[in-house]
Design an enzyme around this catalytic site. Structure first.
Site, mmCIF file in Angstrom:
data_model
loop_
_atom_site.group_PDB
_atom_site.id
_atom_site.type_symbol
_atom_site.label_atom_id
_atom_site.label_comp_id
_atom_site.label_asym_id
_atom_site.label_seq_id
_atom_site.Cartn_x
_atom_site.Cartn_y
_atom_site.Cartn_z
ATOM 1 N N CYS A 1 0.836 -1.204 0.000
ATOM 2 C CA CYS A 1 0.000 0.000 0.000
ATOM 3 C C CYS A 1 0.878 1.264 0.000
ATOM 4 O O CYS A 1 1.502 1.566 -1.001
ATOM 5 C CB CYS A 1 -0.982 -0.030 1.169
ATOM 6 S SG CYS A 1 -2.347 1.148 0.975
ATOM 7 N N HIS B 1 -3.465 -5.548 0.858
ATOM 8 C CA HIS B 1 -2.813 -5.797 2.143
ATOM 9 C C HIS B 1 -2.753 -7.298 2.461
ATOM 10 O O HIS B 1 -3.709 -7.856 3.001
ATOM 11 C CB HIS B 1 -3.581 -5.093 3.265
ATOM 12 C CG HIS B 1 -3.382 -3.625 3.317
ATOM 13 N ND1 HIS B 1 -2.418 -3.037 4.124
ATOM 14 C CD2 HIS B 1 -4.011 -2.613 2.672
ATOM 15 C CE1 HIS B 1 -2.478 -1.718 3.972
ATOM 16 N NE2 HIS B 1 -3.434 -1.435 3.096
ATOM 17 N N GLU C 1 -1.098 -8.702 4.855
ATOM 18 C CA GLU C 1 -1.102 -8.909 6.308
ATOM 19 C C GLU C 1 -2.519 -8.904 6.874
ATOM 20 O O GLU C 1 -2.756 -9.432 7.971
ATOM 21 C CB GLU C 1 -0.228 -7.849 6.999
ATOM 22 C CG GLU C 1 -0.858 -6.483 7.202
ATOM 23 C CD GLU C 1 -0.867 -5.603 5.966
ATOM 24 O OE1 GLU C 1 -1.246 -4.424 6.098
ATOM 25 O OE2 GLU C 1 -0.499 -6.084 4.867
#
Length: 218
Positions: A85, A192, A194
């Protein structure tokens, strides 16, 4: 494997990335924006957030900090670098990946789950996927629309990492939402991983990005 997680003023995904790297079996450590030597690290992740408040444009100020000179040195040493990002925007700003991530086609903050197609598996972060595998990860950005003046060159060099599958929520050229450098070692993705690394979050597809770093180094 020692993996640095870079922190800028305004980073807000650094703890998430640190947590998932630990789950993957790495030894993560925080790295501050003013550090000038990262030689002790095996890889680096630049997490998401709003570095320096996104003033000027996303990633512009972070790109001229001392730590990014150290990241360039890691790249010369052929060590993996992942930008997520805001981290992807920073890598584009410093010229380590081709193209730019600019304001969304609709000038709004885009926050949603997306389906993505993995377009190359030659990076350390996508090596555990199959080419054209469809995965699910969220995006959260206002400046995530990918653009390149010579998009055919990016495709020909096998530098497209992720492409939106189905809906293209921000107007990215060719639906591209992740790219790498020519070596494949530097990878910039707007989604993302994660946030898609534990069952409780709704997807574990992103976990392979972090496991892939360890697999790459054996």
């Amino acid at each position: 494997m020692r993996v640095g997680v870079i922190r800028f003023p305004g980073s807000n995904c650094d703890r998430d990335v640190h947590h998932v790297l630990e789950l993957a079996g790495a030894e993560p450590e925080y790295v501050w924006w003013n550090q000038r030597n990262l030689d002790h690290l095996d890889a680096v992740v630049i997490p998401g957030g709003f570095s320096y408040g996104d003033y000027l444009r996303a990633g512009a100020i972070a790109a001229i900090t001392p730590v990014m000179d150290a990241v360039r040195e890691l790249v010369r040493e052929e060590k993996p670098v992942l930008g997520i990002c805001n981290g992807a925007q920073i890598l584009a700003e410093v010229g380590l990946v081709p193209g730019v991530f600019t304001v969304n086609e609709h000038p709004k903050f885009n926050c949603q789950w997306t389906e993505l197609r993995v377009k190359t598996t030659r990076t350390p972060f996508t090596g555990l996927f199959k080419k054209d595998e469809v995965i699910r990860m969220p995006v959260a950005h206002a400046e995530g629309r990918y653009y390149h003046d010579n998009i055919s060159e990016v495709w020909e060099n096998d530098q497209v990492v992720l492409q939106f599958h189905g809906e293209n929520p921000n107007g990215s050229l060719d639906g591209i939402t992740g790219v790498c450098d020519e070596s494949g070692l530097v990878c910039a993705v707007m989604p993302h991983p994660e946030r898609a690394s534990e069952e409780i979050l709704g997807s574990v597809d992103g976990f392979k990005f972090f496991r892939g770093i360890l697999k790459f180094r054996g």
